[in-house]
Scaffold this motif. Structure first.
Motif, PDB file in Angstrom:
ATOM      1  N   GLN A 344       0.813  -1.212   0.000  1.00  0.00           N
ATOM      2  CA  GLN A 344       0.000   0.000   0.000  1.00  0.00           C
ATOM      3  C   GLN A 344       0.856   1.275   0.000  1.00  0.00           C
ATOM      4  O   GLN A 344       0.328   2.372   0.167  1.00  0.00           O
ATOM      5  CB  GLN A 344      -0.913   0.005   1.242  1.00  0.00           C
ATOM      6  CG  GLN A 344      -1.801  -1.222   1.371  1.00  0.00           C
ATOM      7  CD  GLN A 344      -2.672  -1.429   0.144  1.00  0.00           C
ATOM      8  OE1 GLN A 344      -3.234  -0.461  -0.390  1.00  0.00           O
ATOM      9  NE2 GLN A 344      -2.778  -2.673  -0.313  1.00  0.00           N
ATOM     10  N   PRO A 346       2.914   4.492  -1.236  1.00  0.00           N
ATOM     11  CA  PRO A 346       2.607   5.427  -2.330  1.00  0.00           C
ATOM     12  C   PRO A 346       3.319   5.034  -3.619  1.00  0.00           C
ATOM     13  O   PRO A 346       4.419   4.474  -3.593  1.00  0.00           O
ATOM     14  CB  PRO A 346       3.122   6.770  -1.802  1.00  0.00           C
ATOM     15  CG  PRO A 346       3.120   6.620  -0.314  1.00  0.00           C
ATOM     16  CD  PRO A 346       3.448   5.188  -0.052  1.00  0.00           C
ATOM     17  N   LEU A 347       2.672   5.344  -4.750  1.00  0.00           N
ATOM     18  CA  LEU A 347       3.213   4.989  -6.060  1.00  0.00           C
ATOM     19  C   LEU A 347       4.604   5.567  -6.259  1.00  0.00           C
ATOM     20  O   LEU A 347       5.502   4.887  -6.773  1.00  0.00           O
ATOM     21  CB  LEU A 347       2.263   5.488  -7.154  1.00  0.00           C
ATOM     22  CG  LEU A 347       2.724   5.267  -8.606  1.00  0.00           C
ATOM     23  CD1 LEU A 347       2.926   3.789  -8.880  1.00  0.00           C
ATOM     24  CD2 LEU A 347       1.718   5.874  -9.576  1.00  0.00           C
ATOM     25  N   GLU A 348       4.812   6.827  -5.870  1.00  0.00           N
ATOM     26  CA  GLU A 348       6.110   7.458  -6.062  1.00  0.00           C
ATOM     27  C   GLU A 348       7.208   6.741  -5.276  1.00  0.00           C
ATOM     28  O   GLU A 348       8.336   6.595  -5.751  1.00  0.00           O
ATOM     29  CB  GLU A 348       6.049   8.936  -5.646  1.00  0.00           C
ATOM     30  CG  GLU A 348       5.286   9.829  -6.615  1.00  0.00           C
ATOM     31  CD  GLU A 348       5.845   9.727  -8.026  1.00  0.00           C
ATOM     32  OE1 GLU A 348       7.078   9.795  -8.193  1.00  0.00           O
ATOM     33  OE2 GLU A 348       5.046   9.573  -8.969  1.00  0.00           O
ATOM     34  N   GLU A 349       6.873   6.266  -4.077  1.00  0.00           N
ATOM     35  CA  GLU A 349       7.853   5.542  -3.269  1.00  0.00           C
ATOM     36  C   GLU A 349       8.225   4.219  -3.934  1.00  0.00           C
ATOM     37  O   GLU A 349       9.399   3.838  -3.964  1.00  0.00           O
ATOM     38  CB  GLU A 349       7.288   5.282  -1.867  1.00  0.00           C
ATOM     39  CG  GLU A 349       8.278   4.601  -0.930  1.00  0.00           C
ATOM     40  CD  GLU A 349       7.713   4.379   0.456  1.00  0.00           C
ATOM     41  OE1 GLU A 349       8.352   3.635   1.230  1.00  0.00           O
ATOM     42  OE2 GLU A 349       6.630   4.928   0.761  1.00  0.00           O
ATOM     43  N   ARG A 350       7.225   3.520  -4.514  1.00  0.00           N
ATOM     44  CA  ARG A 350       7.504   2.248  -5.180  1.00  0.00           C
ATOM     45  C   ARG A 350       8.338   2.478  -6.433  1.00  0.00           C
ATOM     46  O   ARG A 350       9.250   1.710  -6.742  1.00  0.00           O
ATOM     47  CB  ARG A 350       6.200   1.527  -5.542  1.00  0.00           C
ATOM     48  CG  ARG A 350       5.384   1.135  -4.333  1.00  0.00           C
ATOM     49  CD  ARG A 350       4.507  -0.080  -4.605  1.00  0.00           C
ATOM     50  NE  ARG A 350       3.663   0.049  -5.767  1.00  0.00           N
ATOM     51  CZ  ARG A 350       2.491   0.670  -5.784  1.00  0.00           C
ATOM     52  NH1 ARG A 350       2.032   1.239  -4.667  1.00  0.00           N
ATOM     53  NH2 ARG A 350       1.758   0.732  -6.880  1.00  0.00           N
ATOM     54  N   ARG A 351       8.035   3.538  -7.148  1.00  0.00           N
ATOM     55  CA  ARG A 351       8.799   3.829  -8.365  1.00  0.00           C
ATOM     56  C   ARG A 351      10.242   4.214  -8.037  1.00  0.00           C
ATOM     57  O   ARG A 351      11.175   3.796  -8.735  1.00  0.00           O
ATOM     58  CB  ARG A 351       8.119   4.955  -9.151  1.00  0.00           C
ATOM     59  CG  ARG A 351       6.858   4.498  -9.882  1.00  0.00           C
ATOM     60  CD  ARG A 351       6.226   5.615 -10.671  1.00  0.00           C
ATOM     61  NE  ARG A 351       5.119   5.122 -11.494  1.00  0.00           N
ATOM     62  CZ  ARG A 351       4.311   5.895 -12.203  1.00  0.00           C
ATOM     63  NH1 ARG A 351       4.506   7.216 -12.193  1.00  0.00           N
ATOM     64  NH2 ARG A 351       3.345   5.366 -12.913  1.00  0.00           N
ATOM     65  N   ASP A 396       4.198  -6.205 -10.838  1.00  0.00           N
ATOM     66  CA  ASP A 396       3.771  -4.899 -10.325  1.00  0.00           C
ATOM     67  C   ASP A 396       3.558  -3.936 -11.485  1.00  0.00           C
ATOM     68  O   ASP A 396       4.491  -3.276 -11.938  1.00  0.00           O
ATOM     69  CB  ASP A 396       4.849  -4.350  -9.382  1.00  0.00           C
ATOM     70  CG  ASP A 396       4.418  -3.024  -8.743  1.00  0.00           C
ATOM     71  OD1 ASP A 396       3.283  -2.583  -9.000  1.00  0.00           O
ATOM     72  OD2 ASP A 396       5.225  -2.451  -7.980  1.00  0.00           O
ATOM     73  N   ASP A 398       2.271  -1.108 -11.623  1.00  0.00           N
ATOM     74  CA  ASP A 398       2.327   0.318 -11.312  1.00  0.00           C
ATOM     75  C   ASP A 398       3.740   0.877 -11.221  1.00  0.00           C
ATOM     76  O   ASP A 398       3.934   2.081 -11.197  1.00  0.00           O
ATOM     77  CB  ASP A 398       1.607   0.600  -9.988  1.00  0.00           C
ATOM     78  CG  ASP A 398       0.102   0.384 -10.100  1.00  0.00           C
ATOM     79  OD1 ASP A 398      -0.426   0.642 -11.194  1.00  0.00           O
ATOM     80  OD2 ASP A 398      -0.507  -0.047  -9.110  1.00  0.00           O
ATOM     81  N   SER A 399       4.737  -0.024 -11.113  1.00  0.00           N
ATOM     82  CA  SER A 399       6.103   0.480 -10.990  1.00  0.00           C
ATOM     83  C   SER A 399       6.587   0.979 -12.343  1.00  0.00           C
ATOM     84  O   SER A 399       6.160   0.513 -13.389  1.00  0.00           O
ATOM     85  CB  SER A 399       7.030  -0.620 -10.467  1.00  0.00           C
ATOM     86  OG  SER A 399       7.030  -1.728 -11.329  1.00  0.00           O
TER      87      SER A 399
END
Length: 417
Positions: A344, A346-351, A396, A398-399
């Motif tokens: 869960q 944030p998208l920016e953190e995963r990227r 994933d 979204d990454s």
């Protein structure tokens, strides 16, 4: 500075107090220290050690001050090398990360006790037989040669985990194959048995005794004052546990540390033999008379020890092997961090995590094949940590750019080994 019984008593009380504080404040609850915690307490213990040396200056005792700092730096370097062997032992026993600092603190405590015994014995022998410095010097030269020979032959320190004390313990005492928290004993099938935690402490304790054989003669090559030998040794051991967690990963990159320590031990060995010749009493050498030789002053010893250590660190970090190890370690580190991200997050953190992983993985692909073959712990081209991370990356959507490097890693790694 006059060293009295009161001086000894206050110093021992300080050392015991610092150890007790470590046990009750830091390792009672199993945990892995944060970088901030390790940095703060490493700084505290190093600061105490450096401030202690100023006491000699305050009393105008410059000679003992220089001897103390030289001995402290020498023993600190040898302790870091010993710490690396402790870590190899813990890895061979698969000690959980949260319990490692307790094992390290036990090793430090046992080292302090065993070396204190050797210091007292050494001081007693020196007082009645000054020619023992010949023996000390020869021992250090042999240790330096064996250490260098072992490095050139590529010998591993893993054998320390299976020393005679561990084999005897396993043979005569029932032992469990699994940990039970940080307990030394557990109950299996109604019987009380040892845990691997006790076995790893036995291994480290037995190894500590071996370390004392090169550590104590080395510092007696710097000073013959037992109080200086004791304090330099004790303060070099204090805070070693926190230092490990602070420079975690850097130890592996000091690929030429053993070469540097071999040079230092050989230098101290020569210094001891020169000192023995200068105060010779052996009848078969110069008819029992002193031999006119140049002795190496303590200030020069300090400069040589520090110079060799600095050169060793710089060469290790700048060498192709050191840089390759750093790259592979970072590829594994950032790959592991990617797999530990909260789904869960944030998208920016995963990227951002994915980009760091890709950056270091791409660098790892550029590492010369001979270093990958020598430094990776797995038979396949990439470690299991990196493979797992990139398999996770493929699932994933979204990454950022989830294919590319990830597909190449999984494809080139081939089937699981």
């Amino acid at each position: 500075m006059e060293i009295t019984g009161l001086t000894w008593g206050l110093t021992i009380a300080l050392i015991v107090g610092l150890l007790a504080f470590d046990y009750f404040a830091h390792v009672r609850k199993a945990h892995t220290p944060t970088i901030r915690e390790a940095a703060v307490w490493s700084g505290v213990y190093i600061g105490i050690a450096l401030l202690f040396g100023l006491v000699f200056f305050a009393f105008g005792d410059t000679q003992h001050a220089v001897e103390y700092y030289t001995g402290y730096i020498l023993e600190k370097a040898l302790s870091v090398d010993n710490l690396f062997v402790f870590l190899v032992i813990m890895a061979s026993f698969r000690v959980p990360r949260d319990y490692q600092q307790k094992v390290l603190l036990f090793g430090i405590t046992f080292a302090l006790i065993s070396r204190t015994v050797f210091i007292l014995l050494g001081a007693a022998v020196i007082s009645v037989w000054s020619d023992v410095f010949y023996l000390f010097g020869i021992v250090l030269l042999i240790v330096a040669g064996n250490q260098l020979k072992g490095e050139l032959a590529g010998d591993s320190a893993e054998d320390e985990a299976d020393n005679v004390m561990v084999r005897l313990a396993k043979r005569f005492l029932p032992a469990s194959d699994s940990f039970d928290g940080d307990r030394l004993f557990t109950v299996e099938n109604g019987k009380k048995v040892m845990t691997p935690m006790l076995l790893v402490m036995v291994a480290i304790g037995a190894t500590d005794i071996l370390f004392a054989f090169d550590s104590i003669p080395a510092i007696f090559g710097v000073t013959q004052e037992a109080y200086i030998v004791f304090t330099a040794t004790a303060f070099s051991l204090m805070g070693l546990r926190q230092l490990y967690f602070l420079i975690d990963g850097l130890l592996d990159r000091l690929v030429y540390l053993s070469y540097g320590l071999s040079a230092i031990l050989a230098f101290i060995g020569v210094k001891l033999i020169l000192h023995a010749l200068h105060e010779n009493n052996l009848s078969f050498i110069n008819d029992g008379q002193n031999v006119s030789v140049v002795e190496i002053p303590t200030v020069l010893s300090l400069i040589v020890v520090v110079g060799i250590l600095v050169l060793t660190v710089l060469v290790s970090l700048a060498s192709p092997k050191g840089q390759a190890l750093r790259t592979l370690q970072n590829a594994e580190k950032f790959s592991h961090r990617f797999t530990q991200l909260d789904p869960q997050a944030p998208l920016e953190e995963r990227r951002a995590a994915a980009e760091r992983m890709d950056t270091w993985t791409a660098k790892a692909e550029q590492v010369d094949q001979k270093w990958r073959d020598k430094l990776l712990d797995h038979k396949d081209r990439y470690s299991q940590i990196i493979r797992t991370a990139h398999e996770t990356r493929l699932s994933d959507p979204d990454s950022a750019d989830p294919r590319g490097v990830s597909e190449a890693i999984v494809r080139q790694a081939g089937p699981r080994v």
